[in-house]
Motif scaffolding. Structure first.
Motif, PDB file in Angstrom:
ATOM      1  N   THR A  34       0.823  -1.203   0.000  1.00 38.56           N
ATOM      2  CA  THR A  34       0.000   0.000   0.000  1.00 38.56           C
ATOM      3  C   THR A  34       0.856   1.250   0.000  1.00 38.56           C
ATOM      4  N   ARG A  82     -10.753   6.368   7.544  1.00 40.49           N
ATOM      5  CA  ARG A  82     -12.018   5.655   7.805  1.00 40.49           C
ATOM      6  C   ARG A  82     -12.740   6.265   9.012  1.00 40.49           C
ATOM      7  N   SER A 129      -7.836  10.484   3.993  1.00 40.53           N
ATOM      8  CA  SER A 129      -6.805   9.697   4.633  1.00 40.53           C
ATOM      9  C   SER A 129      -5.500  10.403   4.324  1.00 40.53           C
TER      10      SER A 129
HETATM   11  C1  LIG Z   1      -9.501   6.211  -1.415  1.00 43.17           C
HETATM   12  C2  LIG Z   1      -9.386   5.830   0.010  1.00 43.17           C
HETATM   13  C3  LIG Z   1      -8.403   4.952   0.466  1.00 43.17           C
HETATM   14  O1  LIG Z   1      -7.518   4.455  -0.430  1.00 43.17           O
HETATM   15  C4  LIG Z   1      -8.348   4.605   1.843  1.00 43.17           C
HETATM   16  C5  LIG Z   1      -7.402   3.663   2.359  1.00 43.17           C
HETATM   17  N1  LIG Z   1      -6.662   3.018   1.507  1.00 43.17           N
HETATM   18  C6  LIG Z   1      -5.775   2.068   1.768  1.00 43.17           C
HETATM   19  C7  LIG Z   1      -5.460   1.626   3.149  1.00 43.17           C
HETATM   20  C8  LIG Z   1      -5.107   1.453   0.629  1.00 43.17           C
HETATM   21  O2  LIG Z   1      -4.253   0.566   0.829  1.00 43.17           O
HETATM   22  O3  LIG Z   1      -5.444   1.856  -0.519  1.00 43.17           O
HETATM   23  C9  LIG Z   1      -9.312   5.180   2.725  1.00 43.17           C
HETATM   24  C10 LIG Z   1      -9.349   4.849   4.217  1.00 43.17           C
HETATM   25  O4  LIG Z   1      -8.339   5.575   4.833  1.00 43.17           O
HETATM   26  P1  LIG Z   1      -7.571   5.016   6.133  1.00 43.17           P
HETATM   27  O5  LIG Z   1      -6.814   3.792   5.670  1.00 43.17           O
HETATM   28  O6  LIG Z   1      -8.598   4.696   7.200  1.00 43.17           O
HETATM   29  O7  LIG Z   1      -6.640   6.144   6.523  1.00 43.17           O
HETATM   30  C11 LIG Z   1     -10.247   6.047   2.221  1.00 43.17           C
HETATM   31  N2  LIG Z   1     -10.282   6.374   0.892  1.00 43.17           N
END
Ligand SMILES: CC1=C(O)/C(=C\N=C(/C)C(=O)O)C(COP(=O)(O)O)=CN1
Length: 456
Positions: free
Chosen positions: A49, A100, A254
């Protein structure tokens, strides 16, 4: 034209090493063939990620020393609030520990049981919080976004007709907001155009429906607008980002992605009443409304990270590195999502492993095979990530069965990209020998994080 390099030099390093093949085979088995369950020490190049994995700058580290850890009214919060107001243009800021948490608060505040939340393709946590609040996510992204080989330059565009039909069918009072992500993750890091966003704004204004913006990778979306949309080639990234935000009513972020920090997030709003309600929620779930689950030092690093995220050289190098890896894989004939995305290169597991049905979890199997080949960790973005239909309990079967090679910001060199490309090529050449997987353990929520699989 001459080659160009990253706009920084490295001043600190964190040693990494590749464990042996037999150790990797043991490790992935121990991890139930789920790359999320590997230990960091078992991973050589970590492309799981881009969330929280970027390198901070010396300015951000200096900011960490300026932490004002007052429980209430920390200096760092006001620096963060100012940065968000200046760069993104939203009036009010509610800090949260990550994205989130902001999704949870806005979903609980705006969604009623039986509502519909249209959005440009789903994201896992966003959709789950909409469902937990009683809503149903409804995809309004253009059809091209679901075709991995379609080269539409703005695959995150909204199909306005789909949206208007939904409004007419369900009634505007059943649609609390439209959820718009910039640089849509699950479509392969694909941007929305300013033209489409303006048209969406006009349509939602007609029905008085707010737009809530998932701005997690907004600077990357702005970069594609600058590169691809007529009239923006000479507009500074900072201005494009501000313009995008100005077409929406609020945002969740995020900050662990574009804003270059290892933890952090926020909810930004223009409606004062909603802001006060969100402030009342944040003290229940995150912490006081002037820290929201972040330490003062984290908020200072975030305020600085926001200013760095829109730097022209930074964003060009960041997206440029992803394009470099993508183009190498295309040259090797590897089926990847086109156009190459902003934060990662997405392998088309359905096309790479045609001998596996989606029930044999091809993307999960491909990510495990890649790790065994080279210690490169990637993420499944296919049927496992898509979860189960909340009515029928059946798997959701997405058109996109992908493995995401997600590039952290300012963390790896071009040599790492070459190692990754060669590993993907090696697995591709041996693809008939990749066997399918089946669930061994499946948790209730966001199953891709903790599921364990067995070979079929
Ligand atoms: C577009 C989008 C994301 O890509 C996202 C988290 N993404 C992760 C963890 C990823 O690996 O893409 C989140 C959630 O954010 P958080 O991982 O809780 O800080 C929200 N919106």
């Amino acid at each position: 034209n001459r080659s160009w390099a990253e706009p920084y030099r490295i001043k600190m390093v964190e040693p990494v090493k590749m464990i042996s093949r037999e150790e990797r085979e043991e490790a992935i088995k121990e991890a139930g063939y789920n790359t999320f369950l590997l230990r960091s020490d078992e991973v050589y190049i970590d492309l799981l990620t881009d969330s929280g994995t970027s390198a901070m700058s010396d300015r951000q580290w200096a900011g960490m020393m300026m932490g004002d850890e007052a429980y209430a009214g920390s200096r760092n919060f006001y620096n963060l609030e100012e940065a968000i107001q200046e760069y993104y243009g939203y009036d009010y800021v509610v800090p949260t520990h990550q994205g989130r948490a902001a999704e949870h608060i806005i979903s609980q505040l705006l969604i009623k049981e039986g509502d519909y939340v249209p959005g440009n393709m789903y994201f896992t946590t966003t959709k789950l919080h909409q469902e937990l609040a009683g809503g149903t996510f409804t995809d309004i992204i253009i059809d091209e976004a679901h075709d991995p080989e379609n080269e539409h330059p703005f695959k995150a565009n909204v199909n306005l007709e789909k949206l208007e039909n939904l409004i007419k069918e369900k009634g505007a009072d059943r649609i609390p907001y439209v959820s718009i992500a910039t640089s849509v993750n699950m479509a392969g890091g694909q941007p929305i155009s300013m033209k489409n966003l303006k048209a969406l704004r006009a349509l939602t204004n007609k029905y008085d429906i707010p737009i809530i913006h998932d701005m997690t990778r907004v600077a990357e979306n702005a970069y594609f607008i600058k590169q691809r949309e007529e009239g923006y080639e000479d507009v500074p990234i900072k201005e494009i980002v501000h313009k995008i935000c100005s077409l929406t009513d609020g945002a969740t972020m995020s900050a662990k992605k574009d804003a270059l920090v290892n933890i952090g997030g926020f909810l930004a709003l223009n409606d004062k009443k909603l802001y006060e309600q969100a402030q009342n929620m944040v003290v229940v779930y995150e912490g006081l409304h002037t820290y929201g689950g972040m330490a003062g030092r984290d908020m200072e690093a975030l305020a600085i990270g926001i200013t760095e995220s829109v730097d022209e050289d930074h964003i060009r190098a960041r997206v440029g590195q992803v394009q470099y890896l993508g183009e190498r894989l295309i040259e090797m004939g590897i089926p990847v999502v086109r156009p190459i995305g902003s934060h990662g290169v997405f392998l088309n597991a359905k096309k790479i492993l045609p001998h596996l049905s989606q029930d044999e979890l091809p993307a999960q199997a491909l990510a495990a095979a890649l790790y065994v080949d080279s210690g490169v960790r990637s993420m499944e973005r296919g049927v496992v990530s898509a979860g189960r239909n909340q009515e029928t309990g059946e798997h959701n079967y997405p058109a996109l069965e992908l493995v995401r090679l997600t590039i952290p910001r300012r963390a790896y060199t071009q040599a790492h990209m070459d190692v990754v490309a060669e590993s993907v090529e090696a697995v591709y050449k041996n693809r008939e020998n990749v066997s399918g997987l089946a669930f061994d353990y499946e948790p209730e929520y966001l199953r891709f994080f903790q599921s364990r699989f067995k070979k079929v």
